[in-house]
Design a protein around this motif. Sequence first.
Motif, PDB file in Angstrom:
ATOM      1  N   ARG A 109     -55.678  59.894 -16.090  1.00 40.24           N
ATOM      2  CA  ARG A 109     -56.230  61.206 -15.758  1.00 40.24           C
ATOM      3  C   ARG A 109     -56.860  61.186 -14.367  1.00 40.24           C
ATOM      4  O   ARG A 109     -56.677  62.117 -13.578  1.00 40.24           O
TER       5      ARG A 109
ATOM      6  N   ARG B   6     -47.748  52.695 -13.583  1.00 40.39           N
ATOM      7  CA  ARG B   6     -48.167  51.916 -14.756  1.00 40.39           C
ATOM      8  C   ARG B   6     -48.418  50.460 -14.345  1.00 40.39           C
ATOM      9  O   ARG B   6     -49.379  49.841 -14.757  1.00 40.39           O
TER      10      ARG B   6
ATOM     11  N   ARG C  35     -51.883  54.392 -25.258  1.00 43.17           N
ATOM     12  CA  ARG C  35     -50.542  54.651 -25.799  1.00 43.17           C
ATOM     13  C   ARG C  35     -49.742  53.368 -25.943  1.00 43.17           C
ATOM     14  O   ARG C  35     -48.902  53.250 -26.813  1.00 43.17           O
ATOM     15  N   ASP C  36     -50.029  52.423 -25.029  1.00 43.12           N
ATOM     16  CA  ASP C  36     -49.236  51.188 -24.990  1.00 43.12           C
ATOM     17  C   ASP C  36     -50.152  49.960 -24.997  1.00 43.12           C
ATOM     18  O   ASP C  36     -49.801  48.914 -24.476  1.00 43.12           O
TER      19      ASP C  36
END
Length: 228
Positions: A40, A110, A131-132
């Motif tokens: 974000r 990422r 999420r990962d």
Amino acid sequence: MIPAPVITVDGPSGAGKGTISHLLAERLGWHLLDSGALYRVTGQACLIEGVSWDDHPAVTEIARHLDVRFTVDARGEVRVAYKGTDVSAAIRTEEGGRGASTVAAIPSVRDALLARQRDFRQPPGLVADGRDMGTVVFPQAELKFFLTASAAERAERRYKQLISKGESVTLARLLQDIEERDQRDSTRAVSPLVPAEDAIVIDSTATPIERVFEAVMQAVTDRGLASK
Ligand code: DC
């Protein structure tokens, strides 16, 4: 030295990950990584610096040098600052979510944030929300959870949250946003949103958050992590 233990909490937005992760970190006295906040802030930093979310090389540079600081204010709330300016509210808007989801689909972004996330692993332990976390960032985590809930239920929760903050949104628009974001997050080429093979999957659609936390704490205790 044995590395600090990690508990990962993954799942789509609105499934209760943030609440569960906060409660868990607080109960255990461990550090907390809100990895979504890093994406974000990256999206927000692009807006501030005048960089388009689609300009992959420029967004990657921003992620690589992201000057972000997390602090806890007097009320115990986490504040997020970019280059010393408080962006806590801005990153939580719907636009903030769209920016995060867009820049999070860029593989080099990422990569740029990977080491920074792993740096959060400090004694006595880390609760990692994202999420990962269990699949990519901390594949060796001691315990992994995957929280989920139906899109309709998540839209409803988000609606109540935003309305209470005075944002003007409609439920239909939120549901559409959530479905689009789910689609983007779970079909992207890198680190798609999928449960780790060894994750405990909890569906919170019809379960109050207190019950979910009890189930989580039970698993943490069973794994011998509650007293570490
Ligand atoms: O958890 P959140 O809603 O704050 O996350 C915002 C966005 O960031 C979300 O659309 C997906 C992305 N994200 C990600 O790709 N990987 C993470 N570990 C955390 C968030």
